[in-house]
Design a protein around this motif. Sequence first.
Motif, PDB file in Angstrom:
ATOM      1  N   GLY A  48      54.975  41.676  42.354  1.00  0.00           N
ATOM      2  CA  GLY A  48      55.130  42.023  40.945  1.00  0.00           C
ATOM      3  C   GLY A  48      54.193  43.130  40.499  1.00  0.00           C
ATOM      4  O   GLY A  48      54.555  43.969  39.681  1.00  0.00           O
ATOM      5  N   GLN A  50      53.020  45.595  42.395  1.00  0.00           N
ATOM      6  CA  GLN A  50      53.545  46.849  42.953  1.00  0.00           C
ATOM      7  C   GLN A  50      54.734  47.337  42.124  1.00  0.00           C
ATOM      8  O   GLN A  50      54.827  48.516  41.807  1.00  0.00           O
ATOM      9  CB  GLN A  50      53.972  46.653  44.420  1.00  0.00           C
ATOM     10  CG  GLN A  50      54.461  47.927  45.075  1.00  0.00           C
ATOM     11  CD  GLN A  50      53.346  48.922  45.315  1.00  0.00           C
ATOM     12  OE1 GLN A  50      52.189  48.552  45.480  1.00  0.00           O
ATOM     13  NE2 GLN A  50      53.688  50.188  45.325  1.00  0.00           N
ATOM     14  N   ALA A  51      55.612  46.441  41.761  1.00  0.00           N
ATOM     15  CA  ALA A  51      56.782  46.813  40.956  1.00  0.00           C
ATOM     16  C   ALA A  51      56.367  47.359  39.601  1.00  0.00           C
ATOM     17  O   ALA A  51      56.948  48.331  39.099  1.00  0.00           O
ATOM     18  CB  ALA A  51      57.706  45.610  40.790  1.00  0.00           C
ATOM     19  N   THR A  52      55.363  46.762  39.005  1.00  0.00           N
ATOM     20  CA  THR A  52      54.866  47.238  37.708  1.00  0.00           C
ATOM     21  C   THR A  52      54.258  48.630  37.838  1.00  0.00           C
ATOM     22  O   THR A  52      54.506  49.503  37.003  1.00  0.00           O
ATOM     23  CB  THR A  52      53.824  46.260  37.138  1.00  0.00           C
ATOM     24  OG1 THR A  52      54.444  44.978  36.981  1.00  0.00           O
ATOM     25  CG2 THR A  52      53.283  46.737  35.813  1.00  0.00           C
ATOM     26  N   GLU A  54      54.942  50.923  40.077  1.00  0.00           N
ATOM     27  CA  GLU A  54      56.028  51.881  40.322  1.00  0.00           C
ATOM     28  C   GLU A  54      56.841  52.133  39.058  1.00  0.00           C
ATOM     29  O   GLU A  54      57.217  53.270  38.772  1.00  0.00           O
ATOM     30  CB  GLU A  54      56.914  51.385  41.460  1.00  0.00           C
ATOM     31  CG  GLU A  54      56.212  51.442  42.801  1.00  0.00           C
ATOM     32  CD  GLU A  54      56.984  50.770  43.924  1.00  0.00           C
ATOM     33  OE1 GLU A  54      58.066  50.192  43.670  1.00  0.00           O
ATOM     34  OE2 GLU A  54      56.494  50.819  45.069  1.00  0.00           O
ATOM     35  N   ALA A  55      57.095  51.099  38.277  1.00  0.00           N
ATOM     36  CA  ALA A  55      57.861  51.255  37.036  1.00  0.00           C
ATOM     37  C   ALA A  55      57.090  52.116  36.031  1.00  0.00           C
ATOM     38  O   ALA A  55      57.681  52.967  35.357  1.00  0.00           O
ATOM     39  CB  ALA A  55      58.167  49.885  36.431  1.00  0.00           C
TER      40      ALA A  55
END
Length: 151
Positions: A48, A50-52, A54-55
């Motif tokens: 989560g 990493q996804a944040t 990148e977003a």
Amino acid sequence: MRTYLVVIDDSPEATLALRFAARRAARTGGGVMVLAIVPPQDFVAFGGVQATIEAEAREHAEELVAAAAEAVAQEANVTPQIMVKSGKPAEVVREVIDANEEIAALVLATAASGAPGPLVAHFTGQDAGRLNCPVMLVPGGIDIARLDELS
């Protein structure tokens, strides 16, 4: 249509390259393509997180191209193509150029002083002879009035 490719980021150099490209496009009946690149992260965080990260990086890139598109429209009355891509910057630029035959030049700007940025160094150094379009370099220390005169 002759299209000038500009890679946009937070640097003052990118603003100079964008201004030059917009004015050239307006005077030659061409277009501008604005590219923001989301570079790969230096580290890998847990799911989560990493996804944040990148977003947030992609959102920032989208804000940059939107602001750049507005600047081009105001400066030159040209509606640019905008693009956000992820990857290693030099590789992404090469892929975009290779995929679009309308790109007439890659427009970059140098720093006002000191070493060139990574894209300038790459496309005027080791990869200079492999592009299928010219590279236009705007000097980072150029006076805006002179830049406008030349574009």
